[in-house]
Every structure is written in structure tokens, then in C-alpha cells.
Design a protein around this motif. Structure first.
Motif, PDB file in Angstrom:
ATOM      1  N   LEU A  85       0.824  -1.203   0.000  1.00 35.00           N
ATOM      2  CA  LEU A  85       0.000   0.000   0.000  1.00 35.00           C
ATOM      3  C   LEU A  85       0.862   1.258   0.000  1.00 35.00           C
ATOM      4  N   VAL A  86       1.852   1.305   0.873  1.00 33.07           N
ATOM      5  CA  VAL A  86       2.698   2.495   0.945  1.00 33.07           C
ATOM      6  C   VAL A  86       3.579   2.618  -0.291  1.00 33.07           C
ATOM      7  N   ALA A  87       4.030   1.490  -0.829  1.00 30.12           N
ATOM      8  CA  ALA A  87       4.891   1.527  -2.012  1.00 30.12           C
ATOM      9  C   ALA A  87       4.142   2.078  -3.229  1.00 30.12           C
ATOM     10  N   ARG A  88       2.866   1.805  -3.312  1.00 31.86           N
ATOM     11  CA  ARG A  88       2.067   2.244  -4.461  1.00 31.86           C
ATOM     12  C   ARG A  88       1.447   3.627  -4.266  1.00 31.86           C
ATOM     13  N   ASP A  89       1.478   4.142  -3.071  1.00 27.56           N
ATOM     14  CA  ASP A  89       0.739   5.373  -2.783  1.00 27.56           C
ATOM     15  C   ASP A  89       1.529   6.614  -3.196  1.00 27.56           C
ATOM     16  N   PRO A  90       0.962   7.475  -4.041  1.00 29.39           N
ATOM     17  CA  PRO A  90       1.704   8.656  -4.509  1.00 29.39           C
ATOM     18  C   PRO A  90       1.857   9.742  -3.452  1.00 29.39           C
ATOM     19  N   HIS A  91       1.196   9.602  -2.323  1.00 28.42           N
ATOM     20  CA  HIS A  91       1.289  10.618  -1.285  1.00 28.42           C
ATOM     21  C   HIS A  91       2.265  10.223  -0.179  1.00 28.42           C
ATOM     22  N   HIS A  92       3.050   9.195  -0.425  1.00 30.53           N
ATOM     23  CA  HIS A  92       4.137   8.830   0.480  1.00 30.53           C
ATOM     24  C   HIS A  92       5.475   9.011  -0.242  1.00 30.53           C
ATOM     25  N   ARG A  93       6.432   9.561   0.480  1.00 30.15           N
ATOM     26  CA  ARG A  93       7.786   9.706  -0.022  1.00 30.15           C
ATOM     27  C   ARG A  93       8.677   8.674   0.667  1.00 30.15           C
ATOM     28  N   ILE A  94       9.481   7.974  -0.111  1.00 32.82           N
ATOM     29  CA  ILE A  94      10.427   7.006   0.446  1.00 32.82           C
ATOM     30  C   ILE A  94      11.827   7.440   0.040  1.00 32.82           C
ATOM     31  N   LEU A  95      12.651   7.733   1.038  1.00 38.54           N
ATOM     32  CA  LEU A  95      14.023   8.193   0.819  1.00 38.54           C
ATOM     33  C   LEU A  95      14.992   7.097   1.239  1.00 38.54           C
ATOM     34  N   GLU A  96      15.944   6.822   0.377  1.00 38.37           N
ATOM     35  CA  GLU A  96      16.966   5.806   0.637  1.00 38.37           C
ATOM     36  C   GLU A  96      18.314   6.488   0.785  1.00 38.37           C
ATOM     37  N   VAL A  97      19.045   6.151   1.841  1.00 41.15           N
ATOM     38  CA  VAL A  97      20.402   6.653   2.048  1.00 41.15           C
ATOM     39  C   VAL A  97      21.359   5.470   1.984  1.00 41.15           C
ATOM     40  N   ARG A  98      22.367   5.618   1.145  1.00 43.87           N
ATOM     41  CA  ARG A  98      23.375   4.555   1.003  1.00 43.87           C
ATOM     42  C   ARG A  98      24.763   5.082   1.316  1.00 43.87           C
ATOM     43  N   GLU A  99      25.580   4.200   1.890  1.00 47.67           N
ATOM     44  CA  GLU A  99      26.995   4.477   2.093  1.00 47.67           C
ATOM     45  C   GLU A  99      27.785   3.432   1.308  1.00 47.67           C
ATOM     46  N   LYS A 100      28.588   3.925   0.376  1.00 48.34           N
ATOM     47  CA  LYS A 100      29.358   3.046  -0.511  1.00 48.34           C
ATOM     48  C   LYS A 100      28.445   2.019  -1.186  1.00 48.34           C
ATOM     49  N   GLY A 101      27.270   2.463  -1.559  1.00 49.77           N
ATOM     50  CA  GLY A 101      26.340   1.604  -2.281  1.00 49.77           C
ATOM     51  C   GLY A 101      25.472   0.720  -1.423  1.00 49.77           C
ATOM     52  N   GLU A 102      25.696   0.700  -0.110  1.00 48.66           N
ATOM     53  CA  GLU A 102      24.923  -0.151   0.792  1.00 48.66           C
ATOM     54  C   GLU A 102      23.890   0.690   1.554  1.00 48.66           C
ATOM     55  N   ARG A 103      22.667   0.183   1.626  1.00 48.95           N
ATOM     56  CA  ARG A 103      21.636   0.915   2.370  1.00 48.95           C
ATOM     57  C   ARG A 103      22.015   1.020   3.847  1.00 48.95           C
ATOM     58  N   VAL A 104      21.886   2.245   4.374  1.00 50.17           N
ATOM     59  CA  VAL A 104      22.110   2.444   5.806  1.00 50.17           C
ATOM     60  C   VAL A 104      20.878   3.042   6.481  1.00 50.17           C
ATOM     61  N   LEU A 105      19.959   3.622   5.689  1.00 48.75           N
ATOM     62  CA  LEU A 105      18.790   4.262   6.285  1.00 48.75           C
ATOM     63  C   LEU A 105      17.676   4.366   5.246  1.00 48.75           C
ATOM     64  N   ILE A 106      16.447   4.128   5.713  1.00 47.35           N
ATOM     65  CA  ILE A 106      15.241   4.366   4.918  1.00 47.35           C
ATOM     66  C   ILE A 106      14.335   5.277   5.737  1.00 47.35           C
ATOM     67  N   ARG A 107      13.842   6.331   5.098  1.00 50.00           N
ATOM     68  CA  ARG A 107      12.932   7.256   5.781  1.00 50.00           C
ATOM     69  C   ARG A 107      11.672   7.428   4.945  1.00 50.00           C
ATOM     70  N   ILE A 108      10.504   7.414   5.603  1.00 50.83           N
ATOM     71  CA  ILE A 108       9.209   7.475   4.927  1.00 50.83           C
ATOM     72  C   ILE A 108       8.431   8.675   5.457  1.00 50.83           C
ATOM     73  N   ALA A 109       7.833   9.426   4.546  1.00 47.13           N
ATOM     74  CA  ALA A 109       6.995  10.574   4.909  1.00 47.13           C
ATOM     75  C   ALA A 109       5.677  10.493   4.157  1.00 47.13           C
ATOM     76  N   HIS A 110       4.664  11.207   4.653  1.00 47.99           N
ATOM     77  CA  HIS A 110       3.438  11.376   3.888  1.00 47.99           C
ATOM     78  C   HIS A 110       3.161  12.867   3.708  1.00 47.99           C
ATOM     79  N   VAL A 111       2.468  13.206   2.627  1.00 44.66           N
ATOM     80  CA  VAL A 111       2.255  14.610   2.286  1.00 44.66           C
ATOM     81  C   VAL A 111       0.772  14.896   2.091  1.00 44.66           C
ATOM     82  N   SER A 112       0.409  16.127   2.417  1.00 47.11           N
ATOM     83  CA  SER A 112      -0.926  16.653   2.122  1.00 47.11           C
ATOM     84  C   SER A 112      -0.712  17.982   1.414  1.00 47.11           C
TER      85      SER A 112
END
Length: 333
Positions: A216-243
Motif C-alpha cells: 500500500l505504501v509503495a504504491r501510494d503517490p502521497h508517500h515519499r520514500i528516501l533511501e540513504v546509502r553508504e558506498k552503495g549499501e543501504r544504511v537508512l530508509i525514511r518514509i513521509a506522507h504529504v498533504s
């Protein structure tokens, strides 16, 4: 006044979401997606459109029900939402909704606007005997984005600015907002794995059901998913919603490397930049708990000094003593 209004279910996701997101206070919690998620975790969800005599919509209400024997608990999140025409019908909307519910003596209703209330609907709730339940957990920190990001850079704590500079100068650290569905699904899987590790490490519990929220969240256009990588490896995922006006930090998870490379600081700042770029007026940190989670509070406080309330929760029941007891319980738990 209520006799001039009608109330009917809306069974069509596209019609519902078009109506919700056309309103200035349209929000994720009133959306079909959120109702679908709550349905998956055990709530009975109903969506209602209130119309006037000309069939013009005046209010949208998505409500959730859980039953315990003969008792019902009714929850509204991010609504009722009034249309422009509906502002003058607020009292009648609440009356018609309560009539629709046909509450028993032990049933309770809770309304959680999550910042998306109007003055008219608040006065209508008060007029029908709803009582507020306030709690420390309903506080958050906000940033005013109307002046741009430069004043925020100047106002942030020195330690925050130092960490941000460190992260931005690190060539091994990259950030990316994900729009591709497969990438968003993969990022959520990584988030859920890291989130589980954090829960085990810190011993906290949360009501989020990741496997049922994932698609549901992956398909929803009102959620932002930010990926942070260090040397190509994921270290953090942050999710927001917008109105329309608000960009709200929702969930985050990271691994042991994230803090060492200042990934949380960089991720929040990328959220702030994105919110401003999208024309949002407010960045919402998504909640604070200074008494029980001091470290996270101090991190957020380094960027914002402006507290705000998402509450109170508004409680209603046909039995006043039960209503007041429920409000007291929610205020102190």
C-alpha cells in the motif's frame, strides 16, 4: 437542517480519493489507502459522502469500527472533512453521522484529526457533546517552510549544522527519493528488516504491521520514500506522507553505520528540501516524546524549536460517565 442532507456509502476507491485530495485538508489518514490498511489489521471500514439537496457533497467521513461483544469502538482519523459548501452544514453533518451510527449506550466514538480540522467541525463536535482528550504524546515539532530553507540553516543548532556538513561532504554517502515501484518495495523490505532490529535492540513496540502495509505504501503517490546509502549499501530508509500544505515525517529505520556517517541528519534535511521544493508550508517531525525518548527528541530539537499539537482526540458516547472515563484514560495512558 439534517433533513436536507443525505448520507451514503462510497464504494469506489477512485471516486473517494479524487474527492479527498480535491479538498485543502485532504490527507493520508482519510484516504482509501489508509482505510484499506486499517481493514487489513482488523477494523471494519466504511466511507460516507454527505450531500445536500442538490446532491453536492458537503462532507467526507471514513470511519473504522472494532467490536468487543455488544460494544463498538468507532474511530475517525483525518476527518470528517467538510467541502466549501459543507462549512455551513457542519452541525448537521455531525448530527446525521451520529444518527447513522445508531450508537448503543456502551459504544464510543473517537475523532483524531491529525492537524486537519476546521473551526466549523470543531464547534460542531463541541455542540454535540464530544469532549477533548489531551496527552503529551500528541505533540510534535514543526518547521515553517514559507521563508525557504536558508533561514532554517541559519537557525539550526551548531551540532546539527556540523553533522549536516559532514554528511554532505562525504562522497560515499548518497540519497535518493524512490519512485519506481520495485525499488520502493525493496526499500520497504530493507526498512522493515532494520526496523525489526531496532525494536529488538531498544525494546520498543509499535502498532505498524509492515507486511500488510508494504504494498500500500509503495504504491501510494502521497508517500515519499528516501533511501540513504553508504558506498552503495543501504544504511537508512525514511518514509513521509504529504498533504496539500504539510510534509510529515512518518517512519524511519537505520543500521549501525547510519549514525556514524550522520545519515539521519542528511535524510531529515533532504526531507525539508523536498518539502519546500514541493511547495509545502510546514514540515512536521511526526511526533516527540521528550520524557521517554530523549535522544530522538534532542535530535529533532536541534532543527526545530516550535512545538505543535496534532490533538486532542475528541470522544463521544451516549453515556456521559463512560465518555468522560474514556477521555481521561486516553489523556493519561
Amino acid at each position: 437542517m439534517s433533513a436536507a442532507l443525505t448520507i451514503r456509502p462510497c464504494p469506489d476507491p477512485a471516486v473517494w480519493d479524487e474527492a479527498i485530495w480535491s479538498l485543502p485538508r485532504g490527507n493520508v489518514f482519510a484516504s482509501w489507502m489508509w482505510g484499506a490498511y486499517k481493514g487489513r489489521i482488523g477494523w471494519d471500514v466504511t466511507r460516507l459522502v454527505v450531500r445536500d439537496a442538490s446532491e453536492a457533497p458537503v462532507a467526507l467521513i471514513q470511519y473504522q469500527v472494532k467490536r468487543r461483544g455488544f460494544v463498538r469502538f468507532v474511530l475517525l482519523q483525518g476527518c470528517p472533512l467538510l467541502t466549501e459548501k459543507g462549512e455551513k452544514h457542519a452541525d448537521a453533518v455531525v448530527a446525521l453521522f451520529l444518527e447513522h451510527l445508531a450508537l448503543g449506550r456502551l459504544d464510543l466514538v473517537a475523532v483524531s484529526f491529525e492537524h486537519f480540522q476546521s473551526d466549523a467541525i470543531l464547534l460542531a463536535l463541541l455542540g454535540h457533546g464530544f469532549v477533548p482528550a489531551q496527552s503529551a504524546k500528541y505533540f510534535t515539532l514543526e518547521l515553517d517552510l514559507t521563508g525557504g530553507t536558508e533561514p532554517l540553516l541559519q537557525a539550526m543548532d551548531q551540532r546539527w549544522r556540523k553533522a549536516l556538513r559532514k554528511a554532505e561532504r562525504n562522497p560515499d554517502l548518497t540519497t535518493r527519493f524512490l519512485t519506481d515501484l520495485d525499488e520502493r518495495l525493496a526499500a520497504f523490505d530493507a526498512f522493515w528488516e532494520m526496523y525489526g532490529a531496532l525494536q529488538a535492540q531498544k525494546g520498543f513496540r509499535d502498532s505498524l504491521n509492515g507486511p500488510l502495509f508494504r504494498d500500500l505504501v509503495a504504491r501510494d503517490p502521497h508517500h515519499r520514500i528516501l533511501e540513504v546509502r553508504e558506498k552503495g549499501e543501504r544504511v537508512l530508509i525514511r518514509i513521509a506522507h504529504v498533504s496539500g500544505r504539510r510534509f510529515t515525517d512518518f517512519y524511519t529505520a537505520s543500521n549501525d553505520r547510519a549514525r556514524a556517517c550522520a545519515a539521519p541528519t542528511l535524510a531529515v534535511w533532504r526531507f525539508v528540501e523536498q518539502a519546500h521544493a514541493e511547495g509545502r508550508r510546514t514540515f512536521d517531525f511526526g511526533g516527540i516524546d521528550p520524557a521517554n525518548n530523549r535522544g530522538v527528541f534532542e535530535f529533532k530539537h536541534g532543527l526545530s524549536k516550535t512545538p505543535a499539537l496534532s490533538g486532542p482526540r475528541w470522544i463521544y458516547g451516549r453515556t456521559p460517565r463512560l465518555r468522560d472515563a474514556a477521555a481521561a484514560f486516553l489523556s493519561y495512558r
